[in-house]
Design a protein around this motif. Structure first.
Motif, short mmCIF file in Angstrom:
data_model
loop_
_atom_site.label_atom_id
_atom_site.label_comp_id
_atom_site.label_asym_id
_atom_site.label_seq_id
_atom_site.Cartn_x
_atom_site.Cartn_y
_atom_site.Cartn_z
N VAL A 147 -13.43 -17.05 49.10
CA VAL A 147 -12.30 -17.79 48.55
C VAL A 147 -11.72 -18.75 49.59
CG1 VAL A 147 -9.92 -17.56 47.75
CG2 VAL A 147 -11.70 -16.10 46.78
N GLU A 148 -11.60 -18.28 50.82
CA GLU A 148 -11.05 -19.11 51.89
C GLU A 148 -11.97 -20.30 52.19
OE1 GLU A 148 -9.68 -18.68 56.60
OE2 GLU A 148 -9.99 -16.90 55.36
N ALA A 149 -13.28 -20.07 52.12
CA ALA A 149 -14.24 -21.13 52.41
C ALA A 149 -14.42 -22.10 51.24
CB ALA A 149 -15.59 -20.52 52.80
N ASN A 150 -14.07 -21.67 50.04
CA ASN A 150 -14.27 -22.51 48.85
C ASN A 150 -13.02 -22.50 47.98
OD1 ASN A 150 -17.48 -22.89 48.94
ND2 ASN A 150 -17.03 -20.75 49.41
N PRO A 151 -11.91 -23.03 48.48
CA PRO A 151 -10.64 -22.94 47.75
C PRO A 151 -10.68 -23.63 46.39
CG PRO A 151 -10.48 -24.47 49.61
CD PRO A 151 -11.77 -23.73 49.76
N ASP A 152 -11.49 -24.66 46.23
CA ASP A 152 -11.56 -25.36 44.94
C ASP A 152 -12.21 -24.50 43.85
OD1 ASP A 152 -10.40 -27.50 46.17
OD2 ASP A 152 -12.26 -28.63 46.44
N HIS A 153 -12.95 -23.49 44.27
CA HIS A 153 -13.64 -22.61 43.30
C HIS A 153 -13.11 -21.18 43.36
CE1 HIS A 153 -16.55 -25.83 42.65
NE2 HIS A 153 -16.66 -25.94 43.97
N ALA A 154 -11.92 -21.02 43.91
CA ALA A 154 -11.38 -19.68 44.17
C ALA A 154 -11.28 -18.83 42.90
CB ALA A 154 -10.01 -19.79 44.84
N GLU A 155 -10.82 -19.43 41.80
CA GLU A 155 -10.61 -18.65 40.58
C GLU A 155 -11.94 -18.13 40.03
OE1 GLU A 155 -8.47 -18.99 36.17
OE2 GLU A 155 -8.49 -20.70 37.54
N ALA A 156 -12.96 -18.99 40.01
CA ALA A 156 -14.27 -18.56 39.50
C ALA A 156 -14.88 -17.49 40.39
CB ALA A 156 -15.21 -19.75 39.39
N ILE A 157 -14.76 -17.67 41.70
CA ILE A 157 -15.29 -16.68 42.64
C ILE A 157 -14.61 -15.33 42.43
CG2 ILE A 157 -15.42 -16.05 45.09
CD1 ILE A 157 -15.66 -19.06 45.69
N TYR A 158 -13.31 -15.36 42.28
CA TYR A 158 -12.54 -14.12 42.08
C TYR A 158 -12.91 -13.46 40.75
CZ TYR A 158 -8.62 -10.98 41.17
OH TYR A 158 -7.87 -9.88 40.86
N ASN A 159 -12.96 -14.23 39.68
CA ASN A 159 -13.25 -13.67 38.36
C ASN A 159 -14.65 -13.06 38.30
OD1 ASN A 159 -10.74 -14.40 37.37
ND2 ASN A 159 -11.45 -16.34 36.50
N ASN A 160 -15.62 -13.71 38.92
CA ASN A 160 -16.98 -13.19 38.90
C ASN A 160 -17.08 -11.90 39.70
OD1 ASN A 160 -17.91 -15.28 37.30
ND2 ASN A 160 -18.59 -16.53 39.02
N ALA A 161 -16.41 -11.86 40.84
CA ALA A 161 -16.42 -10.64 41.65
C ALA A 161 -15.74 -9.49 40.91
CB ALA A 161 -15.74 -10.89 42.99
N GLN A 162 -14.67 -9.82 40.19
CA GLN A 162 -13.96 -8.79 39.43
C GLN A 162 -14.84 -8.16 38.36
OE1 GLN A 162 -11.29 -7.74 41.39
NE2 GLN A 162 -10.44 -7.34 39.36
N ARG A 163 -15.73 -8.95 37.77
CA ARG A 163 -16.64 -8.40 36.76
C ARG A 163 -17.48 -7.26 37.33
NH1 ARG A 163 -20.31 -12.46 33.54
NH2 ARG A 163 -20.90 -10.44 32.63
N LEU A 164 -17.87 -7.40 38.60
CA LEU A 164 -18.71 -6.39 39.24
C LEU A 164 -17.93 -5.12 39.55
CD1 LEU A 164 -20.61 -8.57 41.88
CD2 LEU A 164 -21.34 -8.00 39.55
N ILE A 165 -16.63 -5.26 39.82
CA ILE A 165 -15.84 -4.18 40.39
C ILE A 165 -14.92 -3.50 39.38
CG2 ILE A 165 -14.08 -3.66 42.14
CD1 ILE A 165 -15.27 -6.06 43.74
N ASP A 166 -14.38 -4.27 38.46
CA ASP A 166 -13.38 -3.77 37.52
C ASP A 166 -13.94 -2.63 36.67
OD1 ASP A 166 -11.41 -3.35 35.61
OD2 ASP A 166 -11.00 -5.48 35.32
N PRO A 167 -13.27 -1.46 36.66
CA PRO A 167 -13.73 -0.34 35.82
C PRO A 167 -13.83 -0.70 34.34
CG PRO A 167 -12.06 0.39 37.38
CD PRO A 167 -12.08 -1.11 37.46
N LYS A 168 -13.04 -1.70 33.90
CA LYS A 168 -13.09 -2.09 32.49
C LYS A 168 -14.29 -2.98 32.20
CE LYS A 168 -8.05 -1.94 32.07
NZ LYS A 168 -6.82 -2.74 31.82
N ASP A 169 -15.00 -3.41 33.24
CA ASP A 169 -16.17 -4.25 33.06
C ASP A 169 -17.40 -3.50 33.60
OD1 ASP A 169 -17.94 -6.49 32.79
OD2 ASP A 169 -16.22 -7.83 32.94
N MET A 170 -18.07 -4.06 34.61
CA MET A 170 -19.29 -3.43 35.13
C MET A 170 -19.00 -2.34 36.15
SD MET A 170 -21.50 -6.96 35.64
CE MET A 170 -23.11 -6.19 35.90
N GLY A 171 -17.77 -2.29 36.68
CA GLY A 171 -17.45 -1.42 37.80
C GLY A 171 -17.60 0.06 37.53
N SER A 172 -17.37 0.47 36.30
CA SER A 172 -17.45 1.89 35.96
C SER A 172 -18.71 2.23 35.18
CB SER A 172 -16.22 2.30 35.14
OG SER A 172 -16.29 3.66 34.78
N ARG A 173 -19.11 1.36 34.29
CA ARG A 173 -20.29 1.64 33.46
C ARG A 173 -21.56 1.69 34.30
NH1 ARG A 173 -23.15 2.00 29.12
NH2 ARG A 173 -24.69 0.49 28.40
#
Length: 351
Positions: A308-334
């Motif tokens: 995020v620090e290295a790519n501030p213009d794409h911070a939201e997309a980077i964060y949202n994609n990472a959250q998909r991997l980690i969030d228990p409501k998405d891929m993180g738990s299943r």
């Protein structure tokens, strides 16, 4: 026969020899050498999308994991870095980019990249993306040299064919695929009784058994040299799956019988059974643990902050994609991670 579709070939097979087990249907639909799904339609990004395609963080963290486990093996001068089912090579490209930095020249000289991939079409894609790492291809694990090994397999176990058994009154019968009155593929039950499932599964109405697990652990235990084998996939941590067979085509779920060879078939992974088999045969087993917890344990938050620090213009997309991997409501738990190891090693990172 040469001009027949795979579906027509399966119908002809059933007309000749009678109904076939679900596992045989899966084997033909996915792995037929000429018309199976993986031989002809590598559907990554169209029929389905995997974690490495969601965010580069996934592969990068696994690259750091590989370096850590190479050190745990005693930093052998040569070792096999193996991926089963490498897809488009995205995971391994991301992994090696960071692994070469973290492990330095000694790691780079030691790692012998091996890709277990039967699909000619996917081999071409992988060879082009990973050309700098001089990959060696194998059709099966049996072709991988018996040296110290670190193995990664993401979404491989779920495509191992599964036998299905269903309760029929007081008895059990294997689920089969035959033909209905109009000559179309249809699910049914075998005429002969089957043996009741083991343990708690006996109280269920339908259970799935992936016989490929037995072959997998048998292959691993015959390797005399130290190894780690990391599997990441979806399924319950300690329960036997019921009827989880499903199919995907162009991102939509379709009938498993509708498009054999043209849609991706998948089942939930029985991590509990895999753990029992591996432990019984003499392997050390760590996990299963939820994918989100595993990735966080490897430093997902720190890597996310760096990107995020290295790519501030794409911070939201980077964060949202990472959250998909980690969030228990998405891929993180299943999704779960499980590691099978030769005896005598320290605990693997991330668990």
């Amino acid at each position: 026969m040469a001009d027949m579709t795979l579906k027509e070939r399966i119908i002809r097979l059933i007309e000749t020899d009678g109904p076939i087990p679900v596992s045989t249907y899966m084997q033909l639909a996915l792995h037929d050498s000429t018309q199976g799904y993986y031989a002809t339609r590598p559907g990554l990004g169209t029929d389905f999308i995997t974690a490495p395609e969601v965010s580069q963080i996934f592969g990068e963290l696994l690259g750091l994991w590989v370096v850590h486990e190479w050190k745990a093996l005693g930093e052998p001068d040569t070792f096999q870095l193996v991926e089963i089912g490498p897809g488009r090579g995205t995971l391994m490209a991301d992994a090696l980019r960071l692994a070469y930095v973290a492990g330095g020249r000694k790691f780079a000289d030691a790692a012998q990249l091996g890709l277990v991939e039967p699909s000619p079409e996917l081999r071409k894609v992988q060879a082009e993306r990973l050309t700098d790492y001089d990959p060696a291809f194998a059709g099966t694990m049996a072709e991988v040299p018996a040296e110290p090994m670190i193995l990664i397999a993401n979404e491989y176990l779920d495509c191992l064919p599964a036998r299905q058994f269903r309760k029929d009154g007081e008895s059990w019968r294997e689920c089969v695929i035959g033909l209905d009155s109009d000559g179309n593929l249809a699910f049914g039950l075998a005429a002969d009784e089957a043996r009741a499932p083991e343990g708690n599964a006996a109280s269920a109405q339908c259970v799935e058994v992936q016989t490929g697990f037995d072959l997998l652990v048998a292959d691993l235990v015959t390797r005399a040299d130290p190894f780690r084998a990391l599997f990441i996939d979806y399924g319950p941590a300690d329960a036997t799956p019921g009827d989880s067979l499903r199919a995907f085509k162009l991102g939509e779920q379709v009938s498993p019988l509708a498009f054999p060879g043209e849609s991706d078939l998948t089942v939930d992974v029985d991590f509990g059974r895999l753990k029992r088999l591996a432990t019984k045969i003499g392997l050390d087993v760590t996990g299963p643990t939820p994918q989100g917890m595993f990735l966080m344990g490897l430093g997902a938050q720190a890597r996310l902050n760096q990107l995020v620090e290295a790519n501030p213009d794409h911070a939201e997309a980077i964060y949202n994609n990472a959250q998909r991997l980690i969030d228990p409501k998405d891929m993180g738990s299943r999704f779960k991670a499980i590691c099978l190891s030769s005896k005598g090693l320290s605990a693997p990172a991330g668990f």
